[in-house]
Design a protein around this motif. Structure first.
Motif, PDB file in Angstrom:
ATOM      1  N   VAL A 105       1.551  -1.431  -0.006  1.00 46.42           N
ATOM      2  CA  VAL A 105       0.171   0.019   0.166  1.00 46.42           C
ATOM      3  C   VAL A 105       0.756   1.593   0.099  1.00 46.42           C
ATOM      4  N   ASP A 106       0.303   2.353  -0.620  1.00 47.03           N
ATOM      5  CA  ASP A 106       0.712   3.530   0.006  1.00 47.03           C
ATOM      6  C   ASP A 106       0.682   4.170   1.371  1.00 47.03           C
ATOM      7  N   ASP A 107       0.877   5.765   0.882  1.00 43.72           N
ATOM      8  CA  ASP A 107       0.763   6.681   2.559  1.00 43.72           C
ATOM      9  C   ASP A 107      -1.065   6.480   2.808  1.00 43.72           C
ATOM     10  N   GLN A 108      -1.513   6.237   1.519  1.00 42.34           N
ATOM     11  CA  GLN A 108      -2.531   6.869   1.671  1.00 42.34           C
ATOM     12  C   GLN A 108      -3.874   5.277   1.600  1.00 42.34           C
ATOM     13  N   SER A 109      -3.112   4.275   2.433  1.00 42.75           N
ATOM     14  CA  SER A 109      -3.734   2.580   1.852  1.00 42.75           C
ATOM     15  C   SER A 109      -4.219   2.381   0.941  1.00 42.75           C
ATOM     16  N   THR A 110      -4.387   3.266  -0.045  1.00 47.66           N
ATOM     17  CA  THR A 110      -4.426   2.989  -1.729  1.00 47.66           C
ATOM     18  C   THR A 110      -3.598   1.140  -1.461  1.00 47.66           C
ATOM     19  N   LEU A 111      -3.942   0.394  -2.021  1.00 48.38           N
ATOM     20  CA  LEU A 111      -3.763  -1.152  -2.660  1.00 48.38           C
ATOM     21  C   LEU A 111      -2.867  -0.851  -4.106  1.00 48.38           C
ATOM     22  N   LEU A 112      -1.537  -0.920  -3.754  1.00 51.30           N
ATOM     23  CA  LEU A 112      -0.359  -1.410  -4.910  1.00 51.30           C
ATOM     24  C   LEU A 112      -0.667  -2.354  -5.499  1.00 51.30           C
ATOM     25  N   GLY A 113      -0.189  -3.453  -4.354  1.00 50.44           N
ATOM     26  CA  GLY A 113       0.262  -5.450  -5.326  1.00 50.44           C
ATOM     27  C   GLY A 113       0.053  -5.647  -4.227  1.00 50.44           C
ATOM     28  N   VAL A 114       0.658  -6.663  -4.717  1.00 48.40           N
ATOM     29  CA  VAL A 114       0.847  -8.070  -3.529  1.00 48.40           C
ATOM     30  C   VAL A 114       2.502  -8.486  -3.739  1.00 48.40           C
ATOM     31  N   LEU A 115       2.663  -8.882  -1.985  1.00 43.97           N
ATOM     32  CA  LEU A 115       4.029  -9.655  -2.076  1.00 43.97           C
ATOM     33  C   LEU A 115       3.789 -10.893  -1.218  1.00 43.97           C
ATOM     34  N   SER A 116       3.916 -11.700  -2.573  1.00 46.75           N
ATOM     35  CA  SER A 116       4.074 -13.759  -2.103  1.00 46.75           C
ATOM     36  C   SER A 116       5.282 -13.873  -1.582  1.00 46.75           C
TER      37      SER A 116
END
Length: 136
Positions: A42-53
């Motif tokens: 996530v970014d600083d505003q909690s916007t979902l950017l992706g996942v890391l598995s």
């Protein structure tokens, strides 16, 4: 009966998350500590950017090993950006169907683009178990 269940009642409200600029080793520590198979990015505003598995982390480690470097890199270099998610008040039957069809074990839950939770197969099984016990 299951269609009346609100996903938000069963999701994890505080999924483990990292920033895209965090070091992959920091993400690995969180994955191990929290016993999860991946983290939301996530970014600083909690916007979902992706996942890391876990597999993304292994890829980062192997890449550093092949390149003979101790600098494993940032989460952004290995995360998956094209991520499926579901909405906060989604229908649990539709979410379960989607997860089966897409082969997902977990899905980030978003509300207005912001990460607000995560739903897993185990949590969906909890819903079914509770409804089965009520019906019996």
């Amino acid at each position: 009966m299951l269609r009346s269940v609100d996903l938000s009642d069963y999701m994890s409200r505080n999924p483990v998350s990292v920033s895209a600029t965090d070091n992959v080793f920091d993400a690995i520590e969180l994955i191990v500590e929290h016993k999860v198979s991946g983290v939301c990015v996530v970014d600083d505003q909690s916007t979902l950017l992706g996942v890391l598995s876990e597999l993304d982390c292994l890829r980062a480690i192997l890449n550093a090993s092949y390149n003979n470097t101790s600098d494993i890199g940032a989460v952004r270099d290995y995360m998956t950006e094209e991520v499926d998610s579901c909405k906060l008040h989604a229908d649990v039957v539709e979410v379960a169907d989607f997860m089966i069809k897409q082969g997902h074990r977990r899905l980030p839950v978003v509300d207005k683009g912001k990460l607000v939770g995560q739903i897993t197969c185990r949590q969906l099984l909890t819903v079914v178990s509770q409804f089965t016990n009520v019906a019996a």
